[in-house]
Design a protein around this motif. Structure first.
Motif, PDB file in Angstrom:
ATOM      1  N   LEU A  80       0.831  -1.210   0.000  1.00 35.34           N
ATOM      2  CA  LEU A  80       0.000   0.000   0.000  1.00 35.34           C
ATOM      3  C   LEU A  80       0.864   1.258   0.000  1.00 35.34           C
ATOM      4  CD1 LEU A  80      -2.764  -1.115   2.521  1.00 35.34           C
ATOM      5  CD2 LEU A  80      -3.021  -0.802   0.057  1.00 35.34           C
ATOM      6  N   SER A  81       1.943   1.234   0.763  1.00 38.51           N
ATOM      7  CA  SER A  81       2.866   2.370   0.777  1.00 38.51           C
ATOM      8  C   SER A  81       3.471   2.601  -0.606  1.00 38.51           C
ATOM      9  CB  SER A  81       3.976   2.102   1.804  1.00 38.51           C
ATOM     10  OG  SER A  81       4.983   3.084   1.740  1.00 38.51           O
ATOM     11  N   LEU A  82       3.792   1.510  -1.284  1.00 37.06           N
ATOM     12  CA  LEU A  82       4.349   1.605  -2.635  1.00 37.06           C
ATOM     13  C   LEU A  82       3.344   2.228  -3.599  1.00 37.06           C
ATOM     14  CD1 LEU A  82       6.902   0.661  -4.284  1.00 37.06           C
ATOM     15  CD2 LEU A  82       5.585  -1.396  -4.824  1.00 37.06           C
ATOM     16  N   LEU A  83       2.091   1.845  -3.463  1.00 38.32           N
ATOM     17  CA  LEU A  83       1.050   2.406  -4.321  1.00 38.32           C
ATOM     18  C   LEU A  83       0.873   3.904  -4.095  1.00 38.32           C
ATOM     19  CD1 LEU A  83      -1.700  -0.359  -4.277  1.00 38.32           C
ATOM     20  CD2 LEU A  83      -0.542   0.557  -6.292  1.00 38.32           C
ATOM     21  N   GLY A  88      -3.249  -1.110   7.415  1.00 39.88           N
ATOM     22  CA  GLY A  88      -3.247  -0.519   6.084  1.00 39.88           C
ATOM     23  C   GLY A  88      -3.491   0.969   6.127  1.00 39.88           C
ATOM     24  N   HIS A  89      -4.392   1.401   7.015  1.00 38.07           N
ATOM     25  CA  HIS A  89      -4.649   2.838   7.161  1.00 38.07           C
ATOM     26  C   HIS A  89      -3.376   3.570   7.573  1.00 38.07           C
ATOM     27  CE1 HIS A  89      -9.181   1.916   8.098  1.00 38.07           C
ATOM     28  NE2 HIS A  89      -8.820   1.616   6.867  1.00 38.07           N
ATOM     29  N   ARG A  90      -2.647   2.978   8.528  1.00 34.60           N
ATOM     30  CA  ARG A  90      -1.400   3.607   8.968  1.00 34.60           C
ATOM     31  C   ARG A  90      -0.377   3.677   7.828  1.00 34.60           C
ATOM     32  NH1 ARG A  90      -1.690  -0.225  13.376  1.00 34.60           N
ATOM     33  NH2 ARG A  90      -2.922   0.631  15.100  1.00 34.60           N
ATOM     34  N   ALA A  91      -0.300   2.599   7.060  1.00 32.49           N
ATOM     35  CA  ALA A  91       0.651   2.586   5.942  1.00 32.49           C
ATOM     36  C   ALA A  91       0.317   3.674   4.928  1.00 32.49           C
ATOM     37  CB  ALA A  91       0.642   1.211   5.268  1.00 32.49           C
ATOM     38  N   LEU A  92      -0.960   3.859   4.645  1.00 31.44           N
ATOM     39  CA  LEU A  92      -1.379   4.867   3.671  1.00 31.44           C
ATOM     40  C   LEU A  92      -1.054   6.276   4.152  1.00 31.44           C
ATOM     41  CD1 LEU A  92      -4.855   3.336   2.742  1.00 31.44           C
ATOM     42  CD2 LEU A  92      -2.850   3.449   1.237  1.00 31.44           C
ATOM     43  N   MET A 138     -10.651   6.576 -11.240  1.00 38.17           N
ATOM     44  CA  MET A 138     -10.275   6.174  -9.883  1.00 38.17           C
ATOM     45  C   MET A 138      -9.629   4.788  -9.901  1.00 38.17           C
ATOM     46  SD  MET A 138     -12.748   5.960  -6.495  1.00 38.17           S
ATOM     47  CE  MET A 138     -13.864   4.786  -7.295  1.00 38.17           C
ATOM     48  N   VAL A 139      -8.584   4.612  -9.137  1.00 37.26           N
ATOM     49  CA  VAL A 139      -7.923   3.315  -9.010  1.00 37.26           C
ATOM     50  C   VAL A 139      -8.619   2.506  -7.912  1.00 37.26           C
ATOM     51  CG1 VAL A 139      -5.766   2.123  -8.448  1.00 37.26           C
ATOM     52  CG2 VAL A 139      -5.719   4.259  -9.773  1.00 37.26           C
ATOM     53  N   VAL A 140      -8.913   1.240  -8.205  1.00 37.55           N
ATOM     54  CA  VAL A 140      -9.511   0.342  -7.215  1.00 37.55           C
ATOM     55  C   VAL A 140      -8.436  -0.629  -6.748  1.00 37.55           C
ATOM     56  CG1 VAL A 140     -11.278  -1.398  -6.759  1.00 37.55           C
ATOM     57  CG2 VAL A 140     -11.770   0.522  -8.291  1.00 37.55           C
ATOM     58  N   VAL A 141      -8.098  -0.574  -5.472  1.00 34.38           N
ATOM     59  CA  VAL A 141      -7.113  -1.493  -4.898  1.00 34.38           C
ATOM     60  C   VAL A 141      -7.882  -2.628  -4.217  1.00 34.38           C
ATOM     61  CG1 VAL A 141      -5.151  -1.750  -3.341  1.00 34.38           C
ATOM     62  CG2 VAL A 141      -5.531   0.431  -4.535  1.00 34.38           C
ATOM     63  N   GLU A 142      -7.783  -3.807  -4.795  1.00 34.62           N
ATOM     64  CA  GLU A 142      -8.496  -4.973  -4.273  1.00 34.62           C
ATOM     65  C   GLU A 142      -7.601  -5.735  -3.306  1.00 34.62           C
ATOM     66  OE1 GLU A 142     -10.828  -8.967  -5.889  1.00 34.62           O
ATOM     67  OE2 GLU A 142      -9.250  -8.068  -7.118  1.00 34.62           O
TER      68      GLU A 142
END
Length: 512
Positions: free
Chosen positions: A183-186, A210-214, A275-279
């Motif tokens: 997620l950080s990479l994205l 994941g929220h923290r990573a973003l 919009m990008v959808v991250v599944e």
């Protein structure tokens, strides 16, 4: 199924002498009758694609497949967190430093927090063989491929083709050090593509790590509530988000399953607004009820879905091995992710990648999934039986159609009632030697979900699960003294790390 395997052979994804899963294992993985798989294998045998033999694995016939590159062990390898509003959420406030645990709190003996799989369930023979393959790989002077070992990426393609219904190119697969790093990479790639900090919509409640990573990578979070059909598309439509992170197969932590109609509507909106959808394909391997749900990436015809998978919940979280599958049609995003990955360099140790590739190539991974899937189903049924007869008014269980955890919720306090909060239940059960997680800790907007706890059952035995349920149910039944506050609630909240939690949003009492 026949056409899918033919395609994997024609494009070289499956090579000469590669083993296929057993008919029983593949039938369980796809949710079809074993006879269906047997018939498919017989047809492929008759067409000359594979050879089947009694007591052995079906294998691809020589000369049927195209060539591939990549090696494992030196030889050629045949491939087989948060305070925010719904509309505009800012980054979460930093978590308080853990308070020292007082001496009277006993050391927990049962860890039932979510996100811990049955690591020890894998065959020791298969596990040792995988690490022997890593040890046998020749030493060499050089750096690892930053995108990931080609042999591992090839095996990921095979697994996705067999289990998730789509077959990306090997060049579309990028290895990452866990979901958070992916997620950080994205976010880094989106920042480069947009020239600004991206706005990313997330499920609320949702994956707190994941929220923290973003947010750590610089994204602005937009909290969107979750309903029985997954993320609320009407709220999402008003966010103007650059990307959205969803777990449609088993929403984490509530376990909602997004229907196909909702999936198509999400993809159509994403394509129309760019919009990008991250599944986040969390727990797709473990469906206890119903048929397998297609991956969003399998429905994507516009190149808007970035598929995210990994091995933390299937093998061992300590491997820190995950992957992204980039949409072929999204050229700028594809190039931005590759550039970001190349700049960061390889992040998963090559011996780890060799070992995981070996487990996939030899069929050990699928055999392991078959074993733990049966075990998890038994534990899910045990929870359903116990909670159905609990006698706790208004107690509901969610996330039981799949995954490794259950979400237990109960009505909030009415006038004159003293109902425990999730934090109070967490503190009570910890004092009795059992660890669970507070549902409130997965919220971006506090108070959205009501009182509840998340109980993981992947790494405990049935007797241990019974004991944990005894303790949890007793803690929920016990009323709260209006003038007393248990200080351990704060202590235990700080001590619970951010493990991921999946599950479906069944809103009624537990039904086996």
């Amino acid at each position: 199924m026949v056409a899918r395997i033919r395609g994997l052979v024609h494009d070289g994804t499956l090579g000469t002498d590669d083993p296929l899963p057993s008919t029983r294992a593949l039938a369980a993985e796809l949710g079809v009758a074993r006879g269906t798989v047997v018939a498919a294998y017989e047809q492929l045998d008759g067409e000359g694609y594979i050879r089947t033999r009694h007591g052995g694995a079906a294998r691809v016939v020589g000369g049927a497949a195209g060539g591939r590159s990549g090696d494992v062990g030196g030889g050629p390898v045949p491939g087989a967190g948060r305070e925010a509003g719904v509309g505009r959420a800012s980054r979460p406030a930093p978590a308080p430093a853990p308070a020292p645990v007082s001496a009277h709190v006993p050391v927990p003996v049962l860890d039932c927090r979510p996100g811990i799989p049955a690591v020890t369930a894998i065959s020791p023979r298969d596990w040792r063989a995988a690490w022997r393959a890593a040890a046998d790989a020749p030493l060499r002077n050089g750096l690892s491929d930053p995108l990931g070992l080609p042999a591992l990426r090839e095996q990921v393609v095979v697994q996705l083709g067999l289990a998730r219904g789509f077959t990306p190119g090997v060049s579309d697969v990028v290895v990452a050090a866990g979901t958070s790093e992916a997620l950080s990479l994205l976010v880094e790639a989106l920042r480069a593509r947009l020239g600004r900090l991206p706005r990313i919509a997330v499920e609320d409640p949702g994956y707190r790590s994941g929220h923290r990573a973003l947010t750590s990578a610089g994204a602005e979070l937009v909290a969107v509530p979750v309903g029985p059909d997954g993320i609320d598309l009407a709220v999402l439509a008003g966010t103007s988000a650059d990307a959205v992170v969803v777990s449609p197969t088993h929403q984490y932590p509530l376990g909602s399953v997004m229907p196909v109609g909702q999936r198509r509507a999400l993809l159509a909106r994403a394509a129309s607004v760019g919009m990008v959808v991250v599944e986040d394909d969390y727990d797709s391997e473990f469906r206890h009820r119903g048929t397998p749900v297609p991956a969003l990436a399998a429905l994507d015809t516009d190149g808007v879905v970035v598929h995210l998978g990994g091995f933390s919940k299937t093998l061992d979280p300590r491997l820190r091995c995950a992957y992204l599958v980039l949409p072929r049609a999204a050229g700028p995003l594809h190039d931005a992710v590759v550039a970001a990955r190349t700049a960061r360099g390889a992040v998963v140790a090559e011996p780890v990648q060799v070992a995981v590739a070996h487990l996939l190539r030899t069929g050990a991974f699928r055999r392991h999934l078959g074993r733990v899937r049966r075990d998890y189903t038994h534990r899910r049924e045990q929870i359903a039986r116990r909670l159905a007869g609990s006698g706790v008014a208004g107690l509901e269980a969610r996330a039981l159609t799949g995954g490794l955890h259950a979400v237990l919720t109960w009505p909030g306090p009415a006038v004159g009632a003293a109902v425990p909060t999730g934090a109070e239940v967490v503190a009570r059960v910890a004092a009795a030697g059992v660890l669970v997680a507070d549902l409130a800790d997965y919220e971006v907007e506090r108070g959205r979900s009501g009182p509840g706890v998340v109980l993981g059952y992947g790494a405990v035995t049935l007797p241990e699960l019974d004991r944990a349920l005894d303790v949890v149910l007793a803690a929920i039944r016990e009323p709260v003294a209006a003038t007393l506050v248990d200080p351990r609630a704060t202590i235990l909240r700080a001590a619970v790390p951010g493990a991921s939690v999946p599950g479906p949003a069944d809103s009624g009492p537990v039904v086996p």
